[in-house]
Motif scaffolding. Structure first.
Motif, short mmCIF file in Angstrom:
data_model
loop_
_atom_site.label_atom_id
_atom_site.label_comp_id
_atom_site.label_asym_id
_atom_site.label_seq_id
_atom_site.Cartn_x
_atom_site.Cartn_y
_atom_site.Cartn_z
N PRO A 12 2.54 13.02 3.03
CA PRO A 12 1.65 14.20 3.09
C PRO A 12 2.39 15.52 2.91
O PRO A 12 1.88 16.43 2.24
CB PRO A 12 1.05 14.10 4.49
N PHE A 13 3.60 15.64 3.46
CA PHE A 13 4.39 16.85 3.30
C PHE A 13 4.76 17.06 1.83
O PHE A 13 4.68 18.17 1.29
CB PHE A 13 5.65 16.80 4.15
N LEU A 14 5.16 15.96 1.18
CA LEU A 14 5.56 16.04 -0.23
C LEU A 14 4.37 16.41 -1.10
O LEU A 14 4.48 17.24 -2.01
CB LEU A 14 6.15 14.70 -0.66
N VAL A 15 3.22 15.78 -0.83
CA VAL A 15 2.01 16.07 -1.60
C VAL A 15 1.60 17.53 -1.42
O VAL A 15 1.25 18.21 -2.39
CB VAL A 15 0.86 15.13 -1.19
N TYR A 16 1.64 18.03 -0.19
CA TYR A 16 1.24 19.42 0.06
C TYR A 16 2.18 20.40 -0.65
O TYR A 16 1.72 21.35 -1.28
CB TYR A 16 1.23 19.73 1.55
N ILE A 17 3.47 20.15 -0.53
CA ILE A 17 4.45 21.04 -1.17
C ILE A 17 4.20 21.11 -2.68
O ILE A 17 4.19 22.19 -3.28
CB ILE A 17 5.89 20.56 -0.88
N ARG A 18 3.97 19.96 -3.30
CA ARG A 18 3.79 19.93 -4.75
C ARG A 18 2.42 20.45 -5.16
O ARG A 18 2.28 21.14 -6.17
CB ARG A 18 4.03 18.51 -5.27
N TRP A 19 1.39 20.14 -4.38
CA TRP A 19 0.07 20.68 -4.68
C TRP A 19 0.11 22.20 -4.63
O TRP A 19 -0.43 22.87 -5.52
CB TRP A 19 -0.95 20.15 -3.67
N ASN A 20 0.74 22.75 -3.62
CA ASN A 20 0.85 24.20 -3.48
C ASN A 20 1.62 24.81 -4.66
O ASN A 20 1.24 25.86 -5.20
CB ASN A 20 1.55 24.54 -2.17
N TYR A 21 2.68 24.12 -5.09
CA TYR A 21 3.48 24.60 -6.22
C TYR A 21 2.65 24.58 -7.51
O TYR A 21 2.63 25.56 -8.26
CB TYR A 21 4.71 23.72 -6.38
N PHE A 22 1.94 23.48 -7.75
CA PHE A 22 1.14 23.37 -8.96
C PHE A 22 -0.03 24.36 -8.95
O PHE A 22 -0.41 24.90 -9.99
CB PHE A 22 0.60 21.95 -9.12
N PHE A 23 -0.60 24.59 -7.77
CA PHE A 23 -1.70 25.54 -7.64
C PHE A 23 -1.26 26.94 -8.05
O PHE A 23 -1.97 27.66 -8.74
CB PHE A 23 -2.21 25.55 -6.20
N ALA B 112 0.84 -1.20 0.00
CA ALA B 112 0.00 0.00 0.00
C ALA B 112 0.87 1.25 0.00
O ALA B 112 0.57 2.23 -0.70
CB ALA B 112 -0.92 -0.01 1.21
N SER B 113 1.97 1.22 0.75
CA SER B 113 2.89 2.36 0.79
C SER B 113 3.54 2.59 -0.57
O SER B 113 3.65 3.73 -1.03
CB SER B 113 3.98 2.12 1.85
N PHE B 114 3.97 1.49 -1.21
CA PHE B 114 4.55 1.60 -2.55
C PHE B 114 3.54 2.17 -3.54
O PHE B 114 3.89 2.97 -4.42
CB PHE B 114 5.03 0.24 -3.03
N THR B 115 2.27 1.76 -3.41
CA THR B 115 1.23 2.24 -4.31
C THR B 115 1.02 3.74 -4.15
O THR B 115 0.92 4.49 -5.15
CB THR B 115 -0.10 1.50 -4.06
N LEU B 116 0.94 4.21 -2.91
CA LEU B 116 0.79 5.64 -2.65
C LEU B 116 2.00 6.42 -3.18
O LEU B 116 1.85 7.49 -3.79
CB LEU B 116 0.63 5.89 -1.16
N SER B 117 3.18 5.89 -2.94
CA SER B 117 4.39 6.55 -3.41
C SER B 117 4.44 6.61 -4.93
O SER B 117 4.80 7.64 -5.52
CB SER B 117 5.62 5.81 -2.88
N ALA B 118 4.05 5.51 -5.58
CA ALA B 118 4.05 5.47 -7.05
C ALA B 118 3.03 6.44 -7.62
O ALA B 118 3.30 7.13 -8.61
CB ALA B 118 3.74 4.05 -7.53
N THR B 119 1.85 6.52 -7.00
CA THR B 119 0.82 7.44 -7.46
C THR B 119 1.29 8.88 -7.36
O THR B 119 1.11 9.69 -8.29
CB THR B 119 -0.46 7.26 -6.62
N GLN B 120 1.91 9.21 -6.24
CA GLN B 120 2.44 10.57 -6.06
C GLN B 120 3.53 10.86 -7.07
O GLN B 120 3.56 11.94 -7.69
CB GLN B 120 2.99 10.71 -4.63
N PHE B 121 4.44 9.91 -7.26
CA PHE B 121 5.56 10.10 -8.18
C PHE B 121 5.08 10.32 -9.62
O PHE B 121 5.48 11.27 -10.28
CB PHE B 121 6.49 8.89 -8.11
N LEU B 122 4.19 9.44 -10.08
CA LEU B 122 3.74 9.53 -11.46
C LEU B 122 2.84 10.75 -11.66
O LEU B 122 2.89 11.39 -12.72
CB LEU B 122 3.00 8.24 -11.84
N GLY B 123 2.03 11.08 -10.66
CA GLY B 123 1.21 12.28 -10.76
C GLY B 123 2.06 13.53 -10.82
O GLY B 123 1.79 14.44 -11.62
N ALA B 124 3.09 13.59 -9.99
CA ALA B 124 3.99 14.75 -10.00
C ALA B 124 4.74 14.84 -11.33
O ALA B 124 4.90 15.92 -11.89
CB ALA B 124 4.98 14.65 -8.84
#
Length: 226
Positions: free
Chosen positions: A191-202, A118-130
């Motif tokens: 969560p920190f990585l997602v927030y940082i990138r979401w804020n950047y993309f926003f 599950a952790s790998f899946t979340l990490s992969a989703t974040q990586f590919l989305g970014a």
């Protein structure tokens, strides 16, 4: 997080092997597929508790993973298609080790395997989305400019994951504990990585200029009629 350091360390031997492969007309794609071919053996060897053979296959798989990119760069054959295939094989490798340990003992290793996958899946989703989002805003890679696709820097990267796969094969009885530790590191930092990138993309979303594909030339709007 440690990939930049390890890349510098292994770059010289990989270049030596890459030049040999190029002389033998071994393409980057063939090396990538060779790494994929090793994944079922990793699962099988771990399932039957043949950890030394599993370790050998893991090391060979990771050599293939580094070698294919180096061959592509030296032979000027790197492409988006090759980068796509390489990422797919990476994640087949990442699930091979937890899958093998699950088969060893579902009762003892089942929960740890579910959590790490599950952790790998979340990490992969974040990586590919970014990666997709950075490409859409035409962001140029700074961390790994030699990659065929945009390769965003993460807290937990390939080096840490490879260390995990090696450690659980060297200390198989500690598989659940090691898996929980890596899962914790991924889940806590994500969560920190997602927030940082979401804020950047926003903030960057207005920099995406839509392409007007409509032909507005005079002839196209008012075609000449006879």
């Amino acid at each position: 997080m440690l990939d930049k350091i390890t890349t510098r360390v292994i770059r010289s031997p990989l270049k030596f092997l890459s030049r040999y492969c190029i002389k033998q007309k071994i393409s980057a794609t063939k090396v990538t597929l060779a790494g994929l071919f090793l994944c079922p053996f990793i699962v099988t060897f771990i399932t039957f508790e043949l950890y030394a053979f599993a370790l050998l296959c893991i090391v060979l798989n990771r050599i293939c993973d580094g070698l294919d990119g180096e061959i592509a760069r030296l032979s000027h054959t790197h492409s988006v298609a090759g980068g796509y295939l390489d990422v797919m094989v990476d994640y087949v490798f990442y699930i091979s080790v937890p899958l093998g340990f699950y088969f060893v003992s579902p009762a003892q290793n089942g929960l740890a395997s579910i959590i790490i996958l599950a952790s790998f899946t979340l990490s992969a989703t974040q990586f590919l989305g970014a990666s997709t989002s950075f490409t859409k805003i035409q962001h140029h890679a700074t961390g790994y400019p030699e990659k065929s696709i945009f390769y965003p820097v993460n807290f937990i990267e390939g080096t840490e994951t490879i260390a995990y796969t090696l450690l659980v094969c060297i200390f198989p009885s500690a598989y659940p504990t090691i898996s929980y530790i890596l899962s914790f590191l991924i889940i806590v930092t994500l969560p920190f990585l997602v927030y940082i990138r979401w804020n950047y993309f926003f903030k960057k979303q207005h920099s995406i200029v839509p392409t007007n594909t409509t032909n507005t030339t005079k002839d196209s709007v008012h075609p000449t009629s006879k």
